[in-house]
Design an enzyme around this catalytic site. Structure first.
Site, PDB file in Angstrom:
ATOM      1  N   HIS A  33       0.847  -1.195   0.000  1.00 46.34           N
ATOM      2  CA  HIS A  33       0.000   0.000   0.000  1.00 46.34           C
ATOM      3  C   HIS A  33       0.882   1.245   0.000  1.00 46.34           C
ATOM      4  O   HIS A  33       2.026   1.220   0.457  1.00 46.34           O
ATOM      5  CB  HIS A  33      -0.899   0.014   1.236  1.00 46.34           C
ATOM      6  CG  HIS A  33      -1.954  -1.046   1.219  1.00 46.34           C
ATOM      7  ND1 HIS A  33      -3.023  -1.026   2.064  1.00 46.34           N
ATOM      8  CD2 HIS A  33      -2.102  -2.163   0.456  1.00 46.34           C
ATOM      9  CE1 HIS A  33      -3.794  -2.070   1.845  1.00 46.34           C
ATOM     10  NE2 HIS A  33      -3.251  -2.781   0.868  1.00 46.34           N
ATOM     11  N   GLU A  48       0.901   3.927   1.799  1.00 48.67           N
ATOM     12  CA  GLU A  48       1.384   4.373   3.106  1.00 48.67           C
ATOM     13  C   GLU A  48       2.582   3.541   3.565  1.00 48.67           C
ATOM     14  O   GLU A  48       3.577   4.074   4.067  1.00 48.67           O
ATOM     15  CB  GLU A  48       0.286   4.275   4.168  1.00 48.67           C
ATOM     16  CG  GLU A  48      -0.952   5.076   3.840  1.00 48.67           C
ATOM     17  CD  GLU A  48      -2.025   4.257   3.131  1.00 48.67           C
ATOM     18  OE1 GLU A  48      -1.692   3.486   2.190  1.00 48.67           O
ATOM     19  OE2 GLU A  48      -3.198   4.389   3.500  1.00 48.67           O
ATOM     20  N   CYS A  93      -2.673  -0.300   7.448  1.00 43.71           N
ATOM     21  CA  CYS A  93      -1.838   0.902   7.384  1.00 43.71           C
ATOM     22  C   CYS A  93      -2.013   1.776   8.630  1.00 43.71           C
ATOM     23  O   CYS A  93      -1.039   2.303   9.163  1.00 43.71           O
ATOM     24  CB  CYS A  93      -2.159   1.692   6.125  1.00 43.71           C
ATOM     25  SG  CYS A  93      -1.716   0.800   4.612  1.00 43.71           S
ATOM     26  N   CYS A 114      -6.289   2.029   5.541  1.00 45.54           N
ATOM     27  CA  CYS A 114      -6.978   0.796   5.920  1.00 45.54           C
ATOM     28  C   CYS A 114      -6.504   0.390   7.318  1.00 45.54           C
ATOM     29  O   CYS A 114      -5.609   1.016   7.894  1.00 45.54           O
ATOM     30  CB  CYS A 114      -6.668  -0.309   4.906  1.00 45.54           C
ATOM     31  SG  CYS A 114      -4.963  -0.885   4.967  1.00 45.54           S
TER      32      CYS A 114
END
Length: 143
Positions: free
Chosen positions: A61, A63, A94, A91
């Site tokens: 992801h 992040e 993260c 999410c």
């Protein structure tokens, strides 16, 4: 104010850079999310765009990639005096990483702009769009 003419080192400037990363993810058939880590409010030390499809890695992801890049840049696991700019609410995976890295805070676009982020290619072509990020400080719940 003309498109992308925000003052350097402003929150709008950094969020615009994060949106550009989200656009890159979109162009690569990824979920359009971009993230930046900014040190002391003036230097981008980590950036990421979703790469879960490209890397066949569900943890790739934006992040996480930005945090990893920033940690490598600093040679440290803690990101003190650093701020995360991200184009979508993190999410659970993260969000769970953020407190452990001791970020000073994070900015994200309001939830109402999710639709805009999903069609990021159109958003970037809108002249004079002003971004209003939401800011969270360390030790403040994001939920």
């Amino acid at each position: 104010m003309a498109r992308n003419s925000y003052p350097v080192f402003s929150h709008e400037y950094f969020m615009t850079k994060a949106l550009e990363l989200a656009h890159q993810a979109y162009e690569n058939n990824e979920v359009p999310v971009g993230a930046l880590i900014v040190a002391e409010g003036k230097k981008i030390i980590g950036k990421g765009a979703n790469q879960t499809e490209q890397l066949n890695d569900v943890t790739a992801h934006a992040e996480i990639l930005a945090i990893t890049a920033a940690s490598n840049f600093l040679g440290a696991k803690y990101l003190k005096n650093c701020t995360l700019y991200v184009t979508l609410e993190p999410c659970v995976m993260c969000a769970g990483q953020l407190p452990g890295h001791r970020l000073t805070g994070w900015f994200l676009l309001p939830m109402i702009l999710k639709k805009v982020i999903q069609s990021i290619h159109r958003q970037l072509s809108i002249p004079n769009m002003i971004l209003f990020p939401v800011y969270y400080q360390q030790n403040q719940s994001i939920y």
